[in-house]
Motif scaffolding. Structure first.
Motif, PDB file in Angstrom:
ATOM      1  N   PHE A   1       0.836  -1.207   0.000  1.00 39.13           N
ATOM      2  CA  PHE A   1       0.000   0.000   0.000  1.00 39.13           C
ATOM      3  C   PHE A   1       0.875   1.263   0.000  1.00 39.13           C
ATOM      4  O   PHE A   1       1.943   1.279   0.609  1.00 39.13           O
ATOM      5  CB  PHE A   1      -0.915   0.019   1.232  1.00 39.13           C
ATOM      6  N   ARG A   2       0.376   2.306  -0.641  1.00 35.31           N
ATOM      7  CA  ARG A   2       1.119   3.576  -0.664  1.00 35.31           C
ATOM      8  C   ARG A   2       1.266   4.148   0.740  1.00 35.31           C
ATOM      9  O   ARG A   2       2.256   4.808   1.049  1.00 35.31           O
ATOM     10  CB  ARG A   2       0.396   4.581  -1.570  1.00 35.31           C
ATOM     11  N   THR A   3       0.270   3.937   1.598  1.00 38.93           N
ATOM     12  CA  THR A   3       0.355   4.439   2.978  1.00 38.93           C
ATOM     13  C   THR A   3       1.550   3.814   3.704  1.00 38.93           C
ATOM     14  O   THR A   3       2.236   4.488   4.473  1.00 38.93           O
ATOM     15  CB  THR A   3      -0.918   4.058   3.750  1.00 38.93           C
ATOM     16  N   ILE A   4       1.790   2.539   3.443  1.00 39.44           N
ATOM     17  CA  ILE A   4       2.876   1.824   4.121  1.00 39.44           C
ATOM     18  C   ILE A   4       4.223   2.259   3.551  1.00 39.44           C
ATOM     19  O   ILE A   4       5.175   2.504   4.293  1.00 39.44           O
ATOM     20  CB  ILE A   4       2.676   0.295   3.962  1.00 39.44           C
ATOM     21  N   ALA A   5       4.291   2.394   2.214  1.00 42.42           N
ATOM     22  CA  ALA A   5       5.535   2.861   1.594  1.00 42.42           C
ATOM     23  C   ALA A   5       5.881   4.259   2.107  1.00 42.42           C
ATOM     24  O   ALA A   5       7.034   4.557   2.419  1.00 42.42           O
ATOM     25  CB  ALA A   5       5.394   2.863   0.069  1.00 42.42           C
ATOM     26  N   ARG A   6       4.870   5.110   2.222  1.00 43.41           N
ATOM     27  CA  ARG A   6       5.114   6.474   2.694  1.00 43.41           C
ATOM     28  C   ARG A   6       5.606   6.462   4.141  1.00 43.41           C
ATOM     29  O   ARG A   6       6.524   7.191   4.507  1.00 43.41           O
ATOM     30  CB  ARG A   6       3.832   7.302   2.569  1.00 43.41           C
ATOM     31  N   THR A   7       4.994   5.625   4.965  1.00 48.38           N
ATOM     32  CA  THR A   7       5.404   5.526   6.373  1.00 48.38           C
ATOM     33  C   THR A   7       6.858   5.058   6.473  1.00 48.38           C
ATOM     34  O   THR A   7       7.645   5.608   7.249  1.00 48.38           O
ATOM     35  CB  THR A   7       4.477   4.544   7.121  1.00 48.38           C
ATOM     36  N   LEU A   8       7.218   4.076   5.670  1.00 43.51           N
ATOM     37  CA  LEU A   8       8.595   3.558   5.698  1.00 43.51           C
ATOM     38  C   LEU A   8       9.589   4.591   5.174  1.00 43.51           C
ATOM     39  O   LEU A   8      10.669   4.763   5.734  1.00 43.51           O
ATOM     40  CB  LEU A   8       8.692   2.261   4.880  1.00 43.51           C
ATOM     41  N   ARG A   9       9.224   5.268   4.092  1.00 42.30           N
ATOM     42  CA  ARG A   9      10.128   6.307   3.548  1.00 42.30           C
ATOM     43  C   ARG A   9      10.359   7.407   4.576  1.00 42.30           C
ATOM     44  O   ARG A   9      11.489   7.828   4.799  1.00 42.30           O
ATOM     45  CB  ARG A   9       9.553   6.890   2.250  1.00 42.30           C
ATOM     46  N   ASN A  10       9.279   7.873   5.196  1.00 41.24           N
ATOM     47  CA  ASN A  10       9.414   8.890   6.252  1.00 41.24           C
ATOM     48  C   ASN A  10      10.372   8.403   7.330  1.00 41.24           C
ATOM     49  O   ASN A  10      11.224   9.142   7.804  1.00 41.24           O
ATOM     50  CB  ASN A  10       8.058   9.156   6.931  1.00 41.24           C
TER      51      ASN A  10
END
Ligand SMILES: [Zn+2]
Length: 189
Positions: A149-158
């Protein structure tokens, strides 16, 4: 909505109740207004030393792709309880929850993601019924191409960016579906 969950009647009308501003499903027999509001998805970003824990999904949607442990908040549950429960259910992992880390609105699908940082308390984790595999990943090993999910990728990138800076502030954002390209742009390739 096909029938009223309060009285069983099939006469459901879509109309704006008095004093309201949006159309709602209203039962024509008993008058119950069936409000529909966004669901909260709550989860954690478990870490152990330099690595983070990811789960490979055993269920649809996104079967076989990697995610952080997360799921729908239950009635009667606090955010912290929900995040801890999902981490136990999906990764059989016990964590000490840290601060709330990402809040992401998904208005197109009526969800709000709320992800907490977490510290693994032991390494006896393993796949729960909704996971095929649970693993710790270094930043360089994170399977970015197969994150569910994009939400998870964004959380990991942050997380990996913040870790370099030595700070983990709360990130509040939204993911809105991109508007389709206008036909002239599509034709232009
Ligand atoms: Zn009714």
């Amino acid at each position: 909505m096909k029938f009223c969950s309060a009285c069983g009647a099939q006469e459901i009308e879509l109309r704006i109740p008095e004093g309201d501003t949006l159309p709602r499903c209203v039962c024509a027999r008993c008058g119950t207004i069936h409000y529909q509001n966004p669901k909260v998805v709550v989860g954690s970003l478990p870490q152990h030393e330099s690595r983070v824990l990811l789960c490979k999904r055993a269920i649809e949607p996104r079967h076989g792709l990697w995610t952080l442990p997360a799921g729908f908040l239950e009635n009667g549950e606090t955010l912290e309880q929900g995040a801890t429960r999902e981490t136990l259910e999906e990764a059989d992992a016990r964590v000490e929850l840290g601060a709330l880390y990402t809040v992401i609105s998904l208005p197109q699908i009526n969800q709000v993601y709320m992800m907490f940082r977490a510290r693994l308390l032991d390494l006896d984790f393993g796949p729960g019924p909704e996971s095929l595999e649970v693993r710790l990943f270094d930043e360089s090993d994170v399977p970015w191409e197969t994150i569910a999910f994009r939400t998870i990728a964004r959380t990991l990138r942050n997380y990996f960016l913040d870790r370099r800076l030595g700070v983990h502030p709360l990130h509040v954002s939204a993911i809105e579906r991109r508007a389709p390209l206008p036909p002239d742009l599509l034709a232009a390739g």
